[in-house]
Design a protein around this motif. Sequence first.
Motif, PDB file in Angstrom:
ATOM      1  N   TRP A   6      14.111   9.115 -19.147  1.00  0.00           N
ATOM      2  CA  TRP A   6      13.474   9.210 -17.827  1.00  0.00           C
ATOM      3  C   TRP A   6      14.515   9.177 -16.717  1.00  0.00           C
ATOM      4  O   TRP A   6      14.285   8.642 -15.639  1.00  0.00           O
ATOM      5  N   ARG A  57      16.256   9.704 -13.625  1.00  0.00           N
ATOM      6  CA  ARG A  57      15.697  10.238 -12.390  1.00  0.00           C
ATOM      7  C   ARG A  57      16.517  11.399 -11.830  1.00  0.00           C
ATOM      8  O   ARG A  57      15.988  12.485 -11.548  1.00  0.00           O
ATOM      9  N   SER A  72       6.696  16.125 -14.913  1.00  0.00           N
ATOM     10  CA  SER A  72       5.980  14.951 -14.387  1.00  0.00           C
ATOM     11  C   SER A  72       4.880  14.493 -15.334  1.00  0.00           C
ATOM     12  O   SER A  72       4.640  13.289 -15.479  1.00  0.00           O
ATOM     13  N   ALA A  96       6.079  12.137 -17.993  1.00  0.00           N
ATOM     14  CA  ALA A  96       6.558  10.822 -17.559  1.00  0.00           C
ATOM     15  C   ALA A  96       5.429   9.803 -17.531  1.00  0.00           C
ATOM     16  O   ALA A  96       4.264  10.154 -17.351  1.00  0.00           O
ATOM     17  N   SER A 117       3.601   5.224 -14.200  1.00  0.00           N
ATOM     18  CA  SER A 117       4.288   4.354 -13.246  1.00  0.00           C
ATOM     19  C   SER A 117       5.696   4.835 -12.906  1.00  0.00           C
ATOM     20  O   SER A 117       6.447   4.126 -12.231  1.00  0.00           O
ATOM     21  N   SER A 118       6.053   6.042 -13.337  1.00  0.00           N
ATOM     22  CA  SER A 118       7.399   6.554 -13.114  1.00  0.00           C
ATOM     23  C   SER A 118       7.494   7.308 -11.797  1.00  0.00           C
ATOM     24  O   SER A 118       6.570   8.044 -11.421  1.00  0.00           O
ATOM     25  N   LEU A 157       9.110   9.859 -11.449  1.00  0.00           N
ATOM     26  CA  LEU A 157       9.164  11.271 -11.809  1.00  0.00           C
ATOM     27  C   LEU A 157       7.828  11.966 -11.570  1.00  0.00           C
ATOM     28  O   LEU A 157       7.771  13.198 -11.526  1.00  0.00           O
ATOM     29  N   ARG A 158       6.772  11.199 -11.389  1.00  0.00           N
ATOM     30  CA  ARG A 158       5.488  11.788 -11.036  1.00  0.00           C
ATOM     31  C   ARG A 158       5.534  12.468  -9.662  1.00  0.00           C
ATOM     32  O   ARG A 158       4.633  13.215  -9.289  1.00  0.00           O
ATOM     33  N   TRP A 172       2.980   3.783  -9.070  1.00  0.00           N
ATOM     34  CA  TRP A 172       4.424   3.591  -8.951  1.00  0.00           C
ATOM     35  C   TRP A 172       4.802   2.567  -7.887  1.00  0.00           C
ATOM     36  O   TRP A 172       5.666   1.721  -8.122  1.00  0.00           O
ATOM     37  N   GLN A 212       5.706  -0.964  -8.596  1.00  0.00           N
ATOM     38  CA  GLN A 212       6.911  -1.221  -9.398  1.00  0.00           C
ATOM     39  C   GLN A 212       8.130  -1.559  -8.541  1.00  0.00           C
ATOM     40  O   GLN A 212       9.166  -1.976  -9.076  1.00  0.00           O
TER      41      GLN A 212
END
Length: 318
Positions: free
Chosen positions: A167, A169, A198, A201, A204-205, A207-208, A246, A249
Motif C-alpha cells: 500500500w 502511498r 483504489s 486498497a 481506511s487507506s 489510496l481511496r 480514513w 486514522q
Amino acid sequence: MAAGLFEGQYVWHPAADDRRLASVCVDVRAGRYLSAHEALAETRGDFGLRAHRSLVLASEAADSDLAERWLAEEPTPEAALMWARVAVLRALRAADAKDDRAEALERIALTACDRAAATDPADPTPWVAKLAMARLHDLRDPAPQGLLTQPTGPWRLFSHILRLDPWNREGHHRFLTFFFTRYGGSVNAAWDVAAFLSQRAPASSPLRLLPLVALVESYNPSQLLVDRTWEQPQWRATALAIYQNWLPQLPGYRFTPVLDLAYLAHALFMSQREFEARAVFMAMGPYACRMPWSVFGEPEEQLSRARRSCGLPVPGGA
C-alpha cells in the motif's frame, strides 16, 4: 499526530508539523547532512515516513552538492537514498525544461536509484524514485486483467514496489501520474487506473483518494457546469466514504498528511458537504499545499474561499 490550531497564517512548508524534518531542512540548506542521516535512519521500516522525509530533503538539497559529498564521505543507505532522490529530481526538472543535459541526468538518476536499491533491498523508496522517471522513457508493459481501457505502462516496476510495500502511498500516486494526459495518457485511462487501484486498497487507506486525484487532473474549466461534477452521487459518495473511514486514522500518523487532506477537503467542499469539509480543514490546522487548489486558480485564494464557506478563519480575516 496533531496539526495544531490555525493562528492566522498558512504554513506552506512541505515538512508540515514534522518538526524534526523542518529542523533538518535548515541544516541541509546550510550544507550539513548529519541530522539528515539521523532523521532518515529512524524511518527504516516506516516506508511512508521515509518517502516523505527523503522527498522533502531532496527538494532542499537538489541545488547543492550535499548529496554527492554525503555519499562520498559516508556511503550509508540513507546517503544512497538521498543521492537517488536528488538525481531523480534533477532529471525530471531537466526533462520538463527541455534541457540538453536531460538524457545524461536521467542516466545518472537511474544509476543512483539502482545503487540505493542494492544498498537496502527491502526499501521500496528507491524503486518509487525510479518510477517517477517512467514517463521519460515511456515504459509500456501490458496491463493486468480488470481494467476496461487496458492501458499499457510501467506495470512491472510498479508490481515490484507492491511486493515490497503493498500500500505504498507515493508509489501509487507516481504510477497514476504516468497516465495523466499531460504525460501522454488519457482521461479515461487515468480514471480506469485510479478506480482499479483504489478499489484494491482497504477502506481506511488514503489510496481511496486516487479517483479524486484523477478527477482534479481531468478538470477542464471550459466544460459546461464542470464545477458541479463533484456533486454527482458517485463523487460525493467517494468523498464521504473516505471521510468516514480514513479520517479517523489520522491520530496514528507521525506527520499531518497535508496533500491527502487537501484533496479530501476540496472534494467535500465542491460536493456541498461543508460540515465534513470543515472537520478536514480543522485536521489540517494551518498547513497548506498548492494542490489541488492551484488547478482552480491562485492557491491561497482558492483555499481561503473554501475555508470561508465552512465558517473557518483565513489570513487577514477577510
